[in-house]
Each structure stands twice: as structure tokens, then as C-alpha cells.
Design an enzyme around this catalytic site. Structure first.
Site, PDB file in Angstrom:
ATOM      1  N   LYS A 119      19.038 -17.433  31.029  1.00 47.35           N
ATOM      2  CA  LYS A 119      18.188 -16.814  32.056  1.00 47.35           C
ATOM      3  C   LYS A 119      18.999 -16.391  33.267  1.00 47.35           C
ATOM      4  O   LYS A 119      18.754 -15.338  33.841  1.00 47.35           O
ATOM      5  CB  LYS A 119      17.065 -17.765  32.459  1.00 47.35           C
ATOM      6  CG  LYS A 119      16.122 -17.986  31.285  1.00 47.35           C
ATOM      7  CD  LYS A 119      14.740 -18.401  31.677  1.00 47.35           C
ATOM      8  CE  LYS A 119      13.812 -18.157  30.508  1.00 47.35           C
ATOM      9  NZ  LYS A 119      13.066 -19.332  30.109  1.00 47.35           N
ATOM     10  N   LYS A 125      15.147 -15.142  18.665  1.00 52.03           N
ATOM     11  CA  LYS A 125      13.875 -15.867  18.752  1.00 52.03           C
ATOM     12  C   LYS A 125      12.765 -14.946  19.267  1.00 52.03           C
ATOM     13  O   LYS A 125      13.017 -14.091  20.114  1.00 52.03           O
ATOM     14  CB  LYS A 125      14.079 -17.023  19.733  1.00 52.03           C
ATOM     15  CG  LYS A 125      12.948 -18.001  19.833  1.00 52.03           C
ATOM     16  CD  LYS A 125      13.161 -18.940  21.003  1.00 52.03           C
ATOM     17  CE  LYS A 125      12.974 -18.235  22.314  1.00 52.03           C
ATOM     18  NZ  LYS A 125      12.760 -19.079  23.483  1.00 52.03           N
ATOM     19  N   LYS A 158       8.503 -14.537  24.927  1.00 52.01           N
ATOM     20  CA  LYS A 158       7.406 -13.916  25.664  1.00 52.01           C
ATOM     21  C   LYS A 158       7.790 -12.581  26.301  1.00 52.01           C
ATOM     22  O   LYS A 158       6.941 -11.889  26.823  1.00 52.01           O
ATOM     23  CB  LYS A 158       6.925 -14.871  26.762  1.00 52.01           C
ATOM     24  CG  LYS A 158       6.229 -16.124  26.242  1.00 52.01           C
ATOM     25  CD  LYS A 158       5.980 -17.093  27.389  1.00 52.01           C
ATOM     26  CE  LYS A 158       5.553 -18.461  26.902  1.00 52.01           C
ATOM     27  NZ  LYS A 158       5.844 -19.515  27.859  1.00 52.01           N
TER      28      LYS A 158
HETATM   29  P1  TYM Z   1       7.444 -22.404  26.598  1.00 48.33           P
HETATM   30  O1  TYM Z   1       6.268 -22.095  27.447  1.00 48.33           O
HETATM   31  O2  TYM Z   1       8.597 -21.457  26.637  1.00 48.33           O
HETATM   32  O3  TYM Z   1       7.001 -22.517  25.097  1.00 48.33           O
HETATM   33  C1  TYM Z   1       5.922 -23.343  24.712  1.00 48.33           C
HETATM   34  C2  TYM Z   1       6.235 -23.991  23.366  1.00 48.33           C
HETATM   35  O4  TYM Z   1       6.400 -22.987  22.358  1.00 48.33           O
HETATM   36  C3  TYM Z   1       7.619 -23.204  21.668  1.00 48.33           C
HETATM   37  N1  TYM Z   1       8.159 -21.901  21.241  1.00 48.33           N
HETATM   38  C4  TYM Z   1       8.393 -21.548  19.967  1.00 48.33           C
HETATM   39  N2  TYM Z   1       8.214 -22.219  18.809  1.00 48.33           N
HETATM   40  C5  TYM Z   1       8.554 -21.582  17.656  1.00 48.33           C
HETATM   41  N3  TYM Z   1       9.041 -20.318  17.632  1.00 48.33           N
HETATM   42  C6  TYM Z   1       9.235 -19.605  18.763  1.00 48.33           C
HETATM   43  N4  TYM Z   1       9.717 -18.353  18.728  1.00 48.33           N
HETATM   44  C7  TYM Z   1       8.895 -20.224  20.010  1.00 48.33           C
HETATM   45  N5  TYM Z   1       8.962 -19.819  21.297  1.00 48.33           N
HETATM   46  C8  TYM Z   1       8.504 -20.863  22.034  1.00 48.33           C
HETATM   47  C9  TYM Z   1       8.523 -23.861  22.692  1.00 48.33           C
HETATM   48  O5  TYM Z   1       9.598 -24.555  22.090  1.00 48.33           O
HETATM   49  C10 TYM Z   1       7.559 -24.786  23.404  1.00 48.33           C
HETATM   50  O6  TYM Z   1       7.398 -25.998  22.704  1.00 48.33           O
HETATM   51  N6  TYM Z   1       9.879 -25.913  29.159  1.00 48.33           N
HETATM   52  C11 TYM Z   1       8.730 -25.688  28.295  1.00 48.33           C
HETATM   53  C12 TYM Z   1       7.425 -26.179  28.894  1.00 48.33           C
HETATM   54  C13 TYM Z   1       7.457 -27.587  29.327  1.00 48.33           C
HETATM   55  C14 TYM Z   1       7.414 -28.738  28.487  1.00 48.33           C
HETATM   56  C15 TYM Z   1       7.470 -29.870  29.354  1.00 48.33           C
HETATM   57  C16 TYM Z   1       7.342 -28.905  27.093  1.00 48.33           C
HETATM   58  C17 TYM Z   1       7.518 -28.025  30.614  1.00 48.33           C
HETATM   59  N7  TYM Z   1       7.531 -29.413  30.627  1.00 48.33           N
HETATM   60  C18 TYM Z   1       7.455 -31.158  28.849  1.00 48.33           C
HETATM   61  C19 TYM Z   1       7.340 -30.214  26.594  1.00 48.33           C
HETATM   62  C20 TYM Z   1       7.393 -31.320  27.461  1.00 48.33           C
HETATM   63  C21 TYM Z   1       8.613 -24.203  28.017  1.00 48.33           C
HETATM   64  O7  TYM Z   1       9.034 -23.398  28.821  1.00 48.33           O
HETATM   65  O8  TYM Z   1       7.944 -23.887  26.884  1.00 48.33           O
END
Ligand code: TYM
Length: 329
Positions: A112, A195, A198
Site C-alpha cells: 500500500k 488476488k 476491492k
Molecule cells: P479485508 O476487509 O481486506 O478483507 C476481509 C476478509 O476477506 C478476506 N479476503 C479474501 N479471501 C479470499 N480471497 C480474496 N481475494 C480475498 N480478499 C480478501 C481477507 O483475508 C479478510 O479475511 N485487516 C482486515 C480486517 C481486520 C481484521 C481484524 C480481520 C481488522 N481487524 C481482526 C480479522 C481479525 C482486512 O483489511 O480485511
């Protein structure tokens, strides 16, 4: 101890089929395994510039998606991170136990920040994993369901727990990341070596895309040379990704999916994958829309924050005492 499950989604950009398959679809099953704390990581969304109205709307969307996926607000605490102040308070303590070196090695930070001028990188982006670790340990969570891209952050949380407990005794619960066996990394449809994320409108299927767009995106997914529908991540990343999507949506194994498509050509294969995505997303979107229209998420989030605070405040107090902060009340 019964299982404690915690996970969050950050309200930046549009949620994708990757988020759905990676975590959202499986979350309702977690309710049978233990106590679930599921949240909207809205403070994390501030780590990159975001329009206030967009952030608010994305938060409504995620709350509604959680409910549309089948989470039962009576059985889980569903809440906004910013409405449980213990997250920020614990963050202020935990930032002293993770180090600059380890934070600067985090892949997400590197990716990022690479696109930004150093003078414009917020401290919050760098310190992101501290808040995420605080999210996890606050609930004594032992299971953290995530996609593959979040594994490194959970590993860092484990390092933090080790370090903290060595210094202060057994204060924090050791968490463990839990990934789906398949589908923990759904790839972009336009570039299956990347990957699905978003911020990639061409290669993504967004959970709010209309069905014609969904079909169009699957039909124009990049495929590989050859004509056999076979799983081979290296030689056939595009076909393997579509097979993974199909298998996850139908709750079958890759081998079963391969068998199903054994006599198919790419075109018909894609048509059927597109249909599987439509069959999943159409009813999901209907439920989502009903929830958004009724605004029922508001009451759920309020009650969720109350339930989450009860647990989080206890952990916070335990940590404050452990590190030597005087408690006057
Ligand atoms: P975020 O919002 O980017 O994504 C949410 C969840 O979706 C999963 N994910 C995917 N899984 C499979 N294939 C993909 N292409 C894909 N893209 C995203 C992510 O791995 C995630 O599980 N930092 C985290 C949010 C967070 C969090 C936490 C998660 C904040 N605190 C504590 C667990 C525990 C995030 O930005 O996820």
C-alpha cells in the site's frame, strides 16, 4: 475453553466475491462452534484517504452483508469497531510492544505504501497491525477466520502475545488464524496471478454487481491455453480460479468440480460458473436489500457494541493492571 471466534472486514471499497468466499459465506457455520465477535473495521478504513459518506455507506453495506449471509444477531455480537472504545484504548497500550522493524516488513504495508509518497503515508497505515492485534486479543479469541492475505497480521499478533505474556504472565489468549482449505485466495478474473481485491473493477466481482455484469465478468475471465477444465495453479491459473469459485459456492471439492466438468469446453464451463455465482448472489442481494431498507442493522449494531464492550472492557482492565496502570475505580 469454548471457542472464541473473531473476525472483521474493513469498509473500504466494494466487497468482492473474494471476501464472500474467503470469509463471509462460512461465518454462519462458526456460530455452532463458539461465541462469535464479528465487526466492521471502520477505524482501519481511515488508514487510507476515504470520503466520509462513502465510509458510512460501506459500513451499512458490510453490516447488511453480514446479516444477509446468515449471521444471527441473537447469537453473535455484530458491531462497529469505532463503537467499542476498548479497541482504541488497547491499541494505545499495545503499540509499545510491536516494533518498527516488524511493522515495516508487513506485506500489506509495503504494497500500500509503495504507491504513495513517504510524506503522505499516515502513521495509522504503518501501525495498522497493532490495532488489528488489539482487535483480536480483546476478545480472548482463539480462532480468527481470514483469507490468506491476513495470515501475516495474525502471525504478528501471535508474536505480540508471546512477547507480552513472557513479560507479564499469562495475560493474553493465543489466537490462531483459520483459512478455508480452498478459496482462501480468490484471484482476479482479469489477471489470475493477482488476488481479487476491492480496488480492481475489471477483475473483481462485486457483491453489489447486477447479474448481467456478473455473467459478463465471468464470461470474459482470462483463461489459459488448452481446452481441458483441469486444476493446475501454475499452468492454468485462470481455470483453477474458476474451478475454485465453483467448488466453494457448491460446497464440493476441487476433484468433484473437475469431474463435473470433465467433458466441458471452456465456454460452457464459464457459463455454468457464471450461473453458480448468479444463483448465490441473487438471493443474497435480495436479503441485503431488505435489511438496508428496513434499517434493522442499526439496532443490531447498537446491541452488538453493548455485548462486545462487556467482554472487551474486562480484557482491557486485565491488561491495564498487568502493565501497572493504577486503577482508581
Ligand atoms: P479485508 O476487509 O481486506 O478483507 C476481509 C476478509 O476477506 C478476506 N479476503 C479474501 N479471501 C479470499 N480471497 C480474496 N481475494 C480475498 N480478499 C480478501 C481477507 O483475508 C479478510 O479475511 N485487516 C482486515 C480486517 C481486520 C481484521 C481484524 C480481520 C481488522 N481487524 C481482526 C480479522 C481479525 C482486512 O483489511 O480485511
Amino acid at each position: 475453553m469454548a471457542e472464541r471466534i473473531l473476525t472483521g472486514i474493513k469498509p473500504t471499497g466494494q466487497l468482492t466475491l473474494g471476501n464472500y468466499i474467503g470469509v463471509l459465506k462460512n461465518l454462519p457455520k462458526m456460530m455452532d462452534r463458539g461465541e462469535c465477535f464479528i465487526f466492521i473495521a471502520d477505524l482501519h478504513a481511515l488508514t487510507l484517504p476515504i470520503d466520509p459518506e462513502v465510509l458510512r455507506q460501506n459500513s451499512v453495506d458490510i453490516a447488511s452483508f453480514y446479516l444477509a449471509a446468515g449471521l444471527d444477531p441473537k447469537r453473535v455480537a455484530l458491531f462497529l469497531q469505532s463503537e467499542v472504545s476498548a479497541h482504541s484504548e488497547l491499541n494505545a497500550i499495545m503499540q509499545n510492544y510491536l516494533y518498527m522493524g516488524e511493522l515495516s516488513r508487513m506485506t500489506q504495508f509495503k504494497e500500500k505504501s509503495a504507491k504513495m509518497k513517504e510524506s503522505g503515508i499516515g502513521l495509522g497505515l504503518f501501525a495498522y497491525p497493532v490495532l488489528m492485534a488489539s482487535d483480536i486479543v480483546l476478545y480472548d479469541a482463539n480462532i480468527v477466520p481470514v483469507g490468506e492475505d491476513q495470515i501475516q497480521h495474525v502471525e504478528l499478533t501471535r508474536d505480540l502475545v508471546n512477547r507480552f505474556n513472557q513479560r507479564y504472565g499469562n495475560v493474553l489468549q493465543m489466537p490462531k488464524a483459520e483459512m478455508r482449505k480452498i478459496g482462501a485466495r480468490i484471484m482476479s478474473l482479469s489477471d489470475p496471478t493477482k488476488k481479487m481485491s476491492k480496488s480492481d473493477p475489471k477483475g473483481d466481482i462485486f457483491l453489489k454487481d447486477d447479474m448481467a455484469t456478473v455473467r459478463k465478468k465471468v464470461m470474459s475471465a482470462v483463461t489459459d491455453s488448452g481446452s481441458e477444465v483441469k486444476y493446475d495453479e501454475e499452468k492454468k491459473p485462470g481455470i483453477s480460479n474458476l474451478l475454485t469459485i465453483y467448488a466453494c459456492l457448491k460446497d464440493i471439492t476441487i476433484a468433484e468440480a473437475e469431474k463435473h466438468f470433465v467433458d466441458y469446453r471452456y465456454g460452457d464451463f464459464k457459463k455454468e460458473v457464471a450461473q453458480a455465482v448468479v444463483d448465490e448472489l441473487e438471493p443474497f442481494q435480495k436479503r441485503y436489500q431488505e435489511i438496508v431498507d428496513s434499517k434493522s442493522y442499526l439496532e443490531v449494531l447498537k446491541e452488538g457494541a453493548r455485548k462486545a464492550s462487556e467482554v472487551a472492557n474486562k480484557t482491557l482492565l486485565r491488561v491495564k493492571k498487568a502493565v501497572g496502570l493504577l486503577i482508581s475505580k
